[in-house]
Design a protein around this motif. Structure first.
Motif, short mmCIF file in Angstrom:
data_model
loop_
_atom_site.label_atom_id
_atom_site.label_comp_id
_atom_site.label_asym_id
_atom_site.label_seq_id
_atom_site.Cartn_x
_atom_site.Cartn_y
_atom_site.Cartn_z
N PHE A 58 1.20 -1.44 0.34
CA PHE A 58 0.08 -0.02 0.15
C PHE A 58 0.80 1.27 0.23
CE2 PHE A 58 -3.89 -2.38 1.74
CZ PHE A 58 -4.66 -2.54 1.29
N GLY A 59 2.05 0.68 -0.26
CA GLY A 59 3.39 2.50 -0.28
C GLY A 59 3.47 3.01 -2.24
N HIS A 60 3.17 2.10 -2.90
CA HIS A 60 3.44 2.25 -4.78
C HIS A 60 3.37 4.03 -4.35
CE1 HIS A 60 5.54 -1.21 -5.09
NE2 HIS A 60 5.22 -1.25 -5.98
N ALA A 61 2.71 4.29 -3.52
CA ALA A 61 1.92 6.42 -4.33
C ALA A 61 3.31 6.31 -3.85
CB ALA A 61 1.30 6.55 -3.42
N ALA A 62 3.91 6.46 -3.19
CA ALA A 62 5.78 6.52 -2.59
C ALA A 62 6.80 6.91 -4.28
CB ALA A 62 6.05 6.08 -1.97
N PHE A 63 6.25 5.92 -4.49
CA PHE A 63 7.49 5.90 -5.88
C PHE A 63 6.53 6.81 -7.32
CE2 PHE A 63 7.78 1.53 -3.98
CZ PHE A 63 8.30 2.49 -3.02
N TRP A 64 5.23 6.22 -6.72
CA TRP A 64 4.44 6.77 -8.30
C TRP A 64 4.44 8.73 -8.28
CZ3 TRP A 64 1.29 6.14 -12.31
CH2 TRP A 64 0.16 7.21 -12.76
N GLY A 65 3.74 9.02 -7.53
CA GLY A 65 4.31 10.38 -6.36
C GLY A 65 5.64 11.05 -6.55
N GLY A 66 6.63 10.16 -6.10
CA GLY A 66 8.09 11.01 -5.82
C GLY A 66 8.80 10.51 -7.15
N SER A 67 8.49 9.64 -7.94
CA SER A 67 8.55 9.99 -9.44
C SER A 67 8.06 11.07 -10.05
CB SER A 67 8.56 8.58 -10.41
OG SER A 67 8.74 9.26 -11.70
N VAL A 111 14.64 6.60 -11.73
CA VAL A 111 16.57 5.89 -10.87
C VAL A 111 15.91 6.66 -9.54
CG1 VAL A 111 18.51 6.68 -10.67
CG2 VAL A 111 18.18 5.82 -12.76
N PHE A 112 15.22 7.45 -9.01
CA PHE A 112 14.93 7.88 -7.99
C PHE A 112 13.82 7.68 -7.23
CE2 PHE A 112 12.47 10.26 -5.05
CZ PHE A 112 12.63 11.40 -4.26
N THR A 113 13.78 6.43 -7.79
CA THR A 113 12.42 6.22 -7.01
C THR A 113 13.45 4.69 -6.14
OG1 THR A 113 11.23 5.58 -9.47
CG2 THR A 113 10.53 6.80 -8.74
#
Length: 349
Positions: free
Chosen positions: A75-84, A108-110
């Protein structure tokens, strides 16, 4: 086919589909159909909505790589979608680099962001893994909200450019085809991962991690690698989404974004990889239709459809269709036996 002539079926499945599934050509036909649909999509619907479907399809595939093939519900993939999305926007805004470089930088950042998160999370499983990833995602949300000088806070990043060596990509129709290669490359990468020996190990870990560990596989290391690869694919989707819409907002890093991707995977079929694209098309199109009609509470409708699909299609939409075409054993007709003398009557569809 002559008028009035019935289509021959076997166990409710048309025989022609059964033969395609047995011959192995069905996968290639589905691939061609998927590519045709991807290239024709902006001609059929509003181009920004078409881009949303493409990006969410890749995002759902990244979640399914972890959920359906590794057995880890994040439930934490929003961090990678939004972080990117934020990282891609910052690169495009402050360096003037072409948007493909910005999207690659976001991916690369995610991947780097997923390393410490995954290292601390993959030792857990089940609901504990889901809650830990959710906690990390909420931490990223808090940072994005408070670091206003960089992220813009509640206003987000606006005016993200679509620079590509002087080409005019201001029209959403043309940008769709500029961003589509990233989505297709991400989907191809996910397909290669699950079809590789590495993917087979992930499936064995999902089925029985203790047995995989007994066979000598470093289970935690494989889980971490799958987590990082999944994050990189999610980051690619988020980067294309932010450039396509010209902004990155807090909504992208909020936990509901992860929940929506999980819902798309369940609707399409867990462990099918391509089912997420069907779920993405259904949810995005429905939300756009309801928003255009002025219906504010879209969650009521999407939630109802989700419940109905889960009750009627326990394997999801695409998962149920694949089950009928591939895994269902049905008796063959004399004509089929004559055409395929080397196959048993009980050959799986």
């Amino acid at each position: 086919m002559a008028p009035g002539r019935a289509v021959r079926t076997r166990g409710g499945v048309p025989v022609i589909l059964t033969r395609l599934a047995r011959s192995g050509r069905g996968g290639w036909l589905l691939l061609v159909a998927g590519l045709v649909a991807a290239f024709a999509l902006p001609w059929l619907i509003y181009p920004p909505v078409a881009l949303d479907i493409a990006c969410w399809a890749l995002f759902a595939a990244s979640v399914d790589l972890l959920l359906g093939f590794t057995g880890l519900l994040s439930f934490g993939h929003a961090a990678f979608w939004g972080g990117s999305a934020y990282c891609t926007g910052l690169i495009a805004l402050h360096t003037g680099m072409p948007f493909p470089v910005a999207i690659a930088g976001g991916a690369v950042f995610t991947a780097l962001l997923a390393l410490p998160i995954g290292f601390l999370s993959v030792r857990l499983s089940g609901i504990y893994f889901a809650m830990v990833t959710l906690a990390f995602a909420q931490m990223i949300y808090f940072v994005a909200n408070q670091w206003r000088d960089v992220t813009g806070g509640e206003n987000g990043l606006q005016g993200i450019p679509r620079e590509l060596f002087g080409l005019d990509l201001s029209d959403s129709f043309f940008f769709y085809y500029a961003g589509l290669p990233f989505v297709l490359a991400g989907l191809f990468a996910a397909w290669r991962i699950v079809r590789s020996p590495f993917g087979r190990v992930l499936v064995s870990i999902r089925a029985n991690p203790d047995r995989a560990r007994a066979l000598g596989y470093p289970v935690d290391r494989y889980k971490l690698q799958a987590f990082v690869l999944s994050a990189a694919l999610a980051g690619t989707a988020g980067g294309v989404f932010s450039v396509g819409h010209g902004f990155a907002s807090l909504e992208g890093v909020y936990w509901t974004t992860s929940g929506q991707a999980v819902m798309m995977v369940i609707l399409g079929g867990i462990g099918t990889l391509w089912g997420g694209a069907i779920g993405a098309a259904l949810i995005v199109q429905l939300q756009d239709f309801l928003a255009t009609a002025g219906f504010a509470e879209t969650g009521i409708i999407t939630g109802t459809i989700f419940i109905v699909v889960v009750l009627l299609f326990r394997r999801g939409i695409w998962g149920t269709a694949r089950h009928l075409l591939i895994t269902r054993r049905t008796p063959a007709t004399p004509a089929d036996v004559a055409a395929e003398p080397k196959k048993s009557v009980d050959t799986p569809v």
